[in-house]
Write a protein that holds these residues in place. Sequence first.
Motif, mmCIF file in Angstrom:
data_model
loop_
_atom_site.group_PDB
_atom_site.id
_atom_site.type_symbol
_atom_site.label_atom_id
_atom_site.label_comp_id
_atom_site.label_asym_id
_atom_site.label_seq_id
_atom_site.Cartn_x
_atom_site.Cartn_y
_atom_site.Cartn_z
ATOM 1 N N UNK A 255 -7.847 12.401 1.784
ATOM 2 C CA UNK A 255 -6.769 11.637 1.182
ATOM 3 C C UNK A 255 -5.821 12.574 0.430
ATOM 4 N N UNK A 256 -5.368 13.625 1.121
ATOM 5 C CA UNK A 256 -4.423 14.577 0.538
ATOM 6 C C UNK A 256 -3.043 13.934 0.504
ATOM 7 N N UNK A 257 -2.387 13.995 -0.644
ATOM 8 C CA UNK A 257 -1.110 13.302 -0.770
ATOM 9 C C UNK A 257 -0.208 13.973 -1.801
ATOM 10 N N UNK B 86 -8.200 14.293 -3.002
ATOM 11 C CA UNK B 86 -9.355 13.602 -3.580
ATOM 12 C C UNK B 86 -10.605 14.010 -2.814
ATOM 13 N N UNK B 87 -11.564 14.606 -3.506
ATOM 14 C CA UNK B 87 -12.843 14.957 -2.895
ATOM 15 C C UNK B 87 -13.807 13.782 -3.056
ATOM 16 N N UNK B 88 -14.571 13.525 -2.030
ATOM 17 C CA UNK B 88 -15.450 12.359 -2.042
ATOM 18 C C UNK B 88 -16.466 12.457 -3.186
ATOM 19 N N UNK B 89 -16.610 11.362 -3.926
ATOM 20 C CA UNK B 89 -17.521 11.270 -5.061
ATOM 21 C C UNK B 89 -17.147 12.189 -6.208
ATOM 22 N N UNK C 264 0.830 -1.206 0.000
ATOM 23 C CA UNK C 264 0.000 0.000 0.000
ATOM 24 C C UNK C 264 0.864 1.256 0.000
ATOM 25 N N UNK C 265 0.316 2.330 -0.527
ATOM 26 C CA UNK C 265 0.999 3.620 -0.450
ATOM 27 C C UNK C 265 0.704 4.265 0.897
ATOM 28 N N UNK C 266 1.450 5.286 1.221
ATOM 29 C CA UNK C 266 1.289 5.951 2.514
ATOM 30 C C UNK C 266 -0.040 6.636 2.695
ATOM 31 N N UNK C 267 -0.743 6.940 1.598
ATOM 32 C CA UNK C 267 -2.023 7.635 1.730
ATOM 33 C C UNK C 267 -3.216 6.696 1.557
ATOM 34 N N UNK C 268 -2.976 5.386 1.489
ATOM 35 C CA UNK C 268 -4.074 4.428 1.500
ATOM 36 C C UNK C 268 -4.627 4.294 2.917
ATOM 37 N N UNK C 269 -5.898 3.893 3.004
ATOM 38 C CA UNK C 269 -6.462 3.641 4.335
ATOM 39 C C UNK C 269 -5.789 2.454 5.000
ATOM 40 N N UNK C 270 -5.139 1.594 4.200
ATOM 41 C CA UNK C 270 -4.418 0.437 4.742
ATOM 42 C C UNK C 270 -2.918 0.709 4.793
ATOM 43 N N UNK C 271 -2.542 1.997 4.788
ATOM 44 C CA UNK C 271 -1.137 2.368 4.687
ATOM 45 C C UNK C 271 -0.324 2.136 5.938
#
Length: 340
Positions: A316-318, A334-337, A118-125
Motif C-alpha cells: 500500500x505504497x502511496x 505501510x508494512x503489514x502488522x 475511497x482513496x486511490x490506494x485503498x483496496x476498494x479504490x
Amino acid sequence: MPTITHRIRSCFTIRVQTLLSLSMIGLFASLTAHADIDPSTEWKVIETPHFSVIYDSRQQFLGEAYAKFAEEAFASVAPIFGVWPEKTVIIIDDSTDAANGWATPFPRPTIGAYPVLPTGFDSIGDFGDWGLELLTHEYTHILNFEPANGFYRPFRWVFGSIVRPNVLLPRWYSEGLAVALETRLSNYGRLRSTNYLAIMRALVRDNALRIEGVGRIGESIPDWPGGMRPYLMGALLWDDMIRRGGISIVGDLNAHYAQRFPFFLNWPVKSRLGLDYNELLDQLYTRVENNAADQMRKIKTAGVPNEKLFLKDGNWVHSPAYSPDGKWVAAVAHSHNKDS
C-alpha cells in the motif's frame, strides 16, 4: 436415559440459543458502529418500493442519490437470488472519513453506508459510482442471509428474523460473493483493481499461493495478505464458479444452503459442478499462476530502470513526492502488522 423427545428438545434449544446469540452480536455491532453519531441530528426517511433510506435532513441530495442507487442495486442483484426481504433499511452515516459499509440481517435487514469516496490506494479504490457499487456489495449480503428453507421454515415462522442459516457460511463465501457481484455487475470492482492483481502476482512469485487452502481463505490470519483473504480469494473462487455454472448458480447454492445443516459445504457445489471446493480452488490456482506468469513476463519486457530503488518492505505504497532535482522520490509505505 434421555428420551428421543428430550434429545430433540435439547438440540432445538442449542440451535435457538446460537441464533439468539448471533442476533445479539449483530445488534451490538450495529449499535457500536453508530455510537458516535450526533444525537441532535434530525433524521428523515425516503421510502422506495424495497428500501427505507434514513439520512441526515441536511443531506437531502445524498438521501435521494442513495435511494436511487438502492433500487438500481435491487434491479441487478435481486433477480440473481430470486428472494428478498419486503423492505431493507439503509442508514446513510456521514460521521466518519472511512470509505466502507456494513450489512446485518439482525434484528431486521439493515445496511449502513458511509458516503465517503475511497482513496486511490485503498483496496476498494477501483470504483465508478461508489454509492451504487457499495450498495450492490452490501445488498448481496442481505440477500445471501435472507432465505430459510426446508426444516428451517417453521422456525422462521415462530422465531422470525433470527433464523438465518446462511449467516453460518464461511466468510470467503459471503464476502467473496459480494466482491464477485460488485465486479460482475459494474465496469469496476476489486477483481479488476491493480491492487488485487498485484497481490496475486506477489503470491505466485513467492510460491505462497498454494498455502491458501479453503481452511485459510475465510480467515483474517495476521500474515500478509491478512484480512483481504476472504475478499480476494473468495471472489476469485466465486468468479470461477460463475464462469463454470453460470450466474444461476448463485441463487441455487444460496437456496440449497438455506435448507441444510450448517458447515457441510461440499455436496451442493459438487452436485452442480462435479468438483468440491478444494478441487475448484486447486484448478483456479493453476489458472491464476498461468495468468500471473504471463503478466510478469510482460512487466519484465518493459525493461528495468537504471536508478536504484531504496524502499523498505511494505505494501500500500502511496503519496509519492519528488525532490526538486528529480533524483529522489519519497513515499509512505505501510508494512503489514506495523505502523506506516
